[in-house]
Design a protein around this motif. Structure first.
Motif, PDB file in Angstrom:
ATOM      1  N   SER A 100     -18.973  64.276 -44.876  1.00 19.25           N
ATOM      2  CA  SER A 100     -19.934  65.177 -44.225  1.00 19.25           C
ATOM      3  C   SER A 100     -20.243  64.825 -42.776  1.00 19.25           C
ATOM      4  CB  SER A 100     -21.244  65.176 -45.020  1.00 19.25           C
ATOM      5  OG  SER A 100     -21.877  63.899 -44.915  1.00 19.25           O
ATOM      6  N   GLY A 101     -19.778  63.682 -42.314  1.00 20.56           N
ATOM      7  CA  GLY A 101     -20.079  63.270 -40.946  1.00 20.56           C
ATOM      8  C   GLY A 101     -21.427  62.598 -40.795  1.00 20.56           C
ATOM      9  N   GLY A 102     -22.077  62.263 -41.907  1.00 19.55           N
ATOM     10  CA  GLY A 102     -23.375  61.601 -41.869  1.00 19.55           C
ATOM     11  C   GLY A 102     -23.256  60.091 -41.815  1.00 19.55           C
ATOM     12  N   PRO A 103     -24.278  59.383 -42.282  1.00 19.61           N
ATOM     13  CA  PRO A 103     -24.289  57.924 -42.161  1.00 19.61           C
ATOM     14  C   PRO A 103     -23.339  57.206 -43.117  1.00 19.61           C
ATOM     15  CG  PRO A 103     -26.257  58.674 -43.305  1.00 19.61           C
ATOM     16  CD  PRO A 103     -25.568  59.901 -42.786  1.00 19.61           C
ATOM     17  N   TYR A 104     -22.901  57.889 -44.193  1.00 24.50           N
ATOM     18  CA  TYR A 104     -21.992  57.246 -45.151  1.00 24.50           C
ATOM     19  C   TYR A 104     -20.606  57.170 -44.504  1.00 24.50           C
ATOM     20  CZ  TYR A 104     -20.474  56.017 -49.943  1.00 24.50           C
ATOM     21  OH  TYR A 104     -20.007  55.374 -51.059  1.00 24.50           O
ATOM     22  N   LYS A 105     -20.273  56.006 -43.976  1.00 18.57           N
ATOM     23  CA  LYS A 105     -19.059  55.844 -43.177  1.00 18.57           C
ATOM     24  C   LYS A 105     -17.860  55.358 -43.980  1.00 18.57           C
ATOM     25  CE  LYS A 105     -21.225  57.009 -39.417  1.00 18.57           C
ATOM     26  NZ  LYS A 105     -21.035  58.382 -38.888  1.00 18.57           N
ATOM     27  N   ALA A 106     -18.097  54.566 -45.019  1.00 18.17           N
ATOM     28  CA  ALA A 106     -16.971  54.021 -45.782  1.00 18.17           C
ATOM     29  C   ALA A 106     -17.420  53.651 -47.186  1.00 18.17           C
ATOM     30  CB  ALA A 106     -16.387  52.796 -45.080  1.00 18.17           C
ATOM     31  N   GLY A 107     -16.498  53.789 -48.118  1.00 15.89           N
ATOM     32  CA  GLY A 107     -16.754  53.373 -49.492  1.00 15.89           C
ATOM     33  C   GLY A 107     -15.485  52.783 -50.079  1.00 15.89           C
ATOM     34  N   LEU A 108     -15.643  51.858 -50.978  1.00 11.92           N
ATOM     35  CA  LEU A 108     -14.484  51.257 -51.634  1.00 11.92           C
ATOM     36  C   LEU A 108     -14.037  52.185 -52.763  1.00 11.92           C
ATOM     37  CD1 LEU A 108     -12.901  49.293 -53.674  1.00 11.92           C
ATOM     38  CD2 LEU A 108     -12.779  48.736 -51.248  1.00 11.92           C
ATOM     39  N   GLY A 109     -12.918  52.858 -52.571  1.00  6.64           N
ATOM     40  CA  GLY A 109     -12.421  53.801 -53.565  1.00  6.64           C
ATOM     41  C   GLY A 109     -11.866  53.090 -54.779  1.00  6.64           C
ATOM     42  N   MET A 110     -12.347  53.471 -55.984  1.00 14.85           N
ATOM     43  CA  MET A 110     -11.935  52.835 -57.237  1.00 14.85           C
ATOM     44  C   MET A 110     -11.142  53.772 -58.147  1.00 14.85           C
ATOM     45  SD  MET A 110     -15.543  50.902 -58.044  1.00 14.85           S
ATOM     46  CE  MET A 110     -15.080  50.443 -59.722  1.00 14.85           C
ATOM     47  N   PHE A 111     -11.087  55.060 -57.822  1.00 15.44           N
ATOM     48  CA  PHE A 111     -10.246  56.028 -58.514  1.00 15.44           C
ATOM     49  C   PHE A 111     -10.460  56.041 -60.039  1.00 15.44           C
ATOM     50  CE2 PHE A 111      -7.901  54.314 -54.797  1.00 15.44           C
ATOM     51  CZ  PHE A 111      -8.012  55.429 -53.979  1.00 15.44           C
ATOM     52  N   PRO A 112     -11.623  56.503 -60.486  1.00 17.09           N
ATOM     53  CA  PRO A 112     -11.937  56.458 -61.921  1.00 17.09           C
ATOM     54  C   PRO A 112     -10.973  57.243 -62.796  1.00 17.09           C
ATOM     55  CG  PRO A 112     -13.527  57.812 -60.731  1.00 17.09           C
ATOM     56  CD  PRO A 112     -12.732  57.075 -59.708  1.00 17.09           C
ATOM     57  N   GLU A 113     -10.468  58.366 -62.293  1.00 20.95           N
ATOM     58  CA  GLU A 113      -9.517  59.143 -63.083  1.00 20.95           C
ATOM     59  C   GLU A 113      -8.256  58.322 -63.370  1.00 20.95           C
ATOM     60  OE1 GLU A 113     -11.562  61.839 -59.988  1.00 20.95           O
ATOM     61  OE2 GLU A 113     -10.551  59.880 -60.017  1.00 20.95           O
ATOM     62  N   PHE A 114      -7.833  57.547 -62.375  1.00 18.51           N
ATOM     63  CA  PHE A 114      -6.649  56.697 -62.542  1.00 18.51           C
ATOM     64  C   PHE A 114      -6.937  55.569 -63.528  1.00 18.51           C
ATOM     65  CE2 PHE A 114      -3.422  53.577 -61.447  1.00 18.51           C
ATOM     66  CZ  PHE A 114      -2.307  54.365 -61.205  1.00 18.51           C
ATOM     67  N   VAL A 115      -8.172  55.062 -63.504  1.00 20.86           N
ATOM     68  CA  VAL A 115      -8.574  54.042 -64.486  1.00 20.86           C
ATOM     69  C   VAL A 115      -8.475  54.615 -65.897  1.00 20.86           C
ATOM     70  CG1 VAL A 115     -10.499  52.639 -65.331  1.00 20.86           C
ATOM     71  CG2 VAL A 115     -10.030  52.760 -62.873  1.00 20.86           C
ATOM     72  N   GLY A 116      -8.972  55.848 -66.099  1.00 24.68           N
ATOM     73  CA  GLY A 116      -8.888  56.493 -67.405  1.00 24.68           C
ATOM     74  C   GLY A 116      -7.452  56.692 -67.844  1.00 24.68           C
ATOM     75  N   ARG A 117      -6.628  57.105 -66.919  1.00 24.14           N
ATOM     76  CA  ARG A 117      -5.196  57.280 -67.220  1.00 24.14           C
ATOM     77  C   ARG A 117      -4.569  55.947 -67.633  1.00 24.14           C
ATOM     78  NH1 ARG A 117      -0.728  59.747 -62.939  1.00 24.14           N
ATOM     79  NH2 ARG A 117       1.105  58.779 -63.856  1.00 24.14           N
ATOM     80  N   THR A 118      -4.893  54.889 -66.921  1.00 28.63           N
ATOM     81  CA  THR A 118      -4.318  53.578 -67.208  1.00 28.63           C
ATOM     82  C   THR A 118      -4.810  53.031 -68.537  1.00 28.63           C
ATOM     83  OG1 THR A 118      -4.227  53.163 -64.814  1.00 28.63           O
ATOM     84  CG2 THR A 118      -3.941  51.261 -66.264  1.00 28.63           C
ATOM     85  N   LEU A 119      -6.072  53.306 -68.884  1.00 23.17           N
ATOM     86  CA  LEU A 119      -6.592  52.896 -70.188  1.00 23.17           C
ATOM     87  C   LEU A 119      -5.741  53.474 -71.319  1.00 23.17           C
ATOM     88  CD1 LEU A 119     -10.448  53.296 -69.654  1.00 23.17           C
ATOM     89  CD2 LEU A 119      -9.314  51.191 -70.377  1.00 23.17           C
ATOM     90  N   ILE A 120      -5.440  54.759 -71.231  1.00 23.53           N
ATOM     91  CA  ILE A 120      -4.634  55.402 -72.267  1.00 23.53           C
ATOM     92  C   ILE A 120      -3.217  54.840 -72.271  1.00 23.53           C
ATOM     93  CG2 ILE A 120      -3.553  57.578 -72.970  1.00 23.53           C
ATOM     94  CD1 ILE A 120      -6.458  57.407 -73.786  1.00 23.53           C
ATOM     95  N   GLU A 121      -2.641  54.645 -71.103  1.00 20.72           N
ATOM     96  CA  GLU A 121      -1.278  54.097 -71.034  1.00 20.72           C
ATOM     97  C   GLU A 121      -1.210  52.713 -71.673  1.00 20.72           C
ATOM     98  OE1 GLU A 121       0.259  56.355 -66.943  1.00 20.72           O
ATOM     99  OE2 GLU A 121      -0.550  54.310 -66.833  1.00 20.72           O
ATOM    100  N   GLN A 122      -2.221  51.885 -71.420  1.00 12.82           N
ATOM    101  CA  GLN A 122      -2.218  50.554 -72.001  1.00 12.82           C
ATOM    102  C   GLN A 122      -2.545  50.596 -73.495  1.00 12.82           C
ATOM    103  OE1 GLN A 122      -0.395  49.352 -69.885  1.00 12.82           O
ATOM    104  NE2 GLN A 122      -1.417  47.412 -69.408  1.00 12.82           N
TER     105      GLN A 122
END
Length: 332
Positions: free
Chosen positions: A258-280
């Motif tokens: 949005s161009g506001g104060p939130y400049k950076a976040g550590l992306g953890m990709f929850p959908e990919f975590v869910g996919r990996t849970l099923i694969e494992q």
């Protein structure tokens, strides 16, 4: 004896029918007991798991413990009694699940966990929180030095009761320190991982330290709750830099873009975590060896690279699995 025969035969028919149904189904049954299903992070983990299970022809069901250990134990035991082939869980308390693990061992049911390791589980799926947080701390330090050009007065909105979130705070501090930036951590508060609680405790901290110009939150809710407290204090939001962890849902991605104060976040990709849970889960059911820790990718996301991994789709965001897979290969 003659009178009992119809009942015995009926029981035999029911049993045989049940076995026939199980044989006809033939699908691997995976049960997932999540610790906090109403949270955006876990909603997206579940979505990734559901989509992957469907694509791979697995039966998948889930239950929500709602941060209640006793409820999680009961739900896990119910799934084991019902005969799931693999049990997945996001532990409310990794140290409180010994009875579940004993029942799983007795029934020869493999267990796969999300984020936190539980003794006896085949693998734990998730990011390496400490190392990932160092990346964000280093990014913050570089931003302080190259963009802010002033001393950062940092408020940390943490969650000290959880191992993962303690690691996020420790890693962030380590990365920040290693960057050589000019900063001071003025206060650390417990936001409980919830926006309303983060808002309340951050308001008190900002009243005590109105010179705060950087907020780090251990998840999106913590970061955004801290930011709202800053705004409600009547301070100049143009002087604030917010950093989060997760970029797990709609609110975090919207704030980041949005161009506001939130400049950076550590992306953890929850959908990919869910996919990996099923694969494992499928891998352990097939008798394959899996690592004790299945590390999923993480990277610093900003407004500049968010679109490399997510595409805006109406009010939602669609993950680019191919891009996240490429990131994982790069980080191996």
């Amino acid at each position: 004896m003659t009178r009992l025969l119809p009942a015995v035969l009926a029981l035999a028919v029911v049993s045989a029918t049940g076995c026939a149904n199980a044989a006809d189904d033939g699908k691997v049954k995976v049960g997932y007991v999540v610790n906090f299903g109403s949270h955006e992070w876990y909603q997206n983990v579940i979505k990734g798991a559901e989509d992957t299970a469907k694509a791979q022809g697995l039966d998948f069901e889930w239950a929500d413990a709602n941060v209640d250990l006793s409820k999680q134990i009961t739900q896990c035991e119910n799934m084991l009694t019902q005969g799931v082939d693999v049990l997945m869980l996001s532990p409310v308390d990794p140290d409180g699940l010994s009875s579940v693990m004993s029942q799983a061992e007795e029934s020869n049911t493999p267990v796969v966990t999300e984020s936190n390791t539980v003794p006896g589980a085949k693998t734990a799926v998730g990011i390496h929180n400490l190392e990932a947080a160092k990346l964000l701390g280093q990014w913050a330090g570089d931003y302080i030095t190259n963009t802010l050009h002033t001393k950062a007065k940092v408020l940390i909105v943490g969650l000290p009761t959880q191992v993962d979130t303690r690691d996020r705070v420790d890693g962030f501090k380590q990365g920040l320190e290693a960057s050589g930036a000019d900063y001071e951590i003025v206060q650390e508060v417990n936001g409980g991982g919830l926006k309303d609680q983060a808002l309340d405790v951050s308001a008190d901290a900002i009243t005590a330290h109105p010179d705060v110009n950087m907020i780090f939150g251990i998840n999106d809710d913590s970061a955004l709750g801290g930011t709202q407290a800053y705004q409600e204090a009547g301070l100049d939001v143009g002087k604030l830099t917010t950093l989060g962890f997760g970029v797990e849902g709609r609110a975090g991605k919207t704030a980041l873009s949005s161009g506001g104060p939130y400049k950076a976040g550590l992306g953890m990709f929850p959908e990919f975590v869910g996919r990996t849970l099923i694969e494992q889960a499928k891998a352990v059911n097939d008798g394959k060896d899996v690592p004790e820790r299945t590390v999923t990718p993480a990277t610093v996301l900003t407004a500049d690279n968010l679109a490399d991994f997510y595409t805006k789709d109406g009010n939602d965001w669609k993950i680019d699995y191919t891009a996240v897979e490429a990131l994982l290969e790069k980080q191996k």
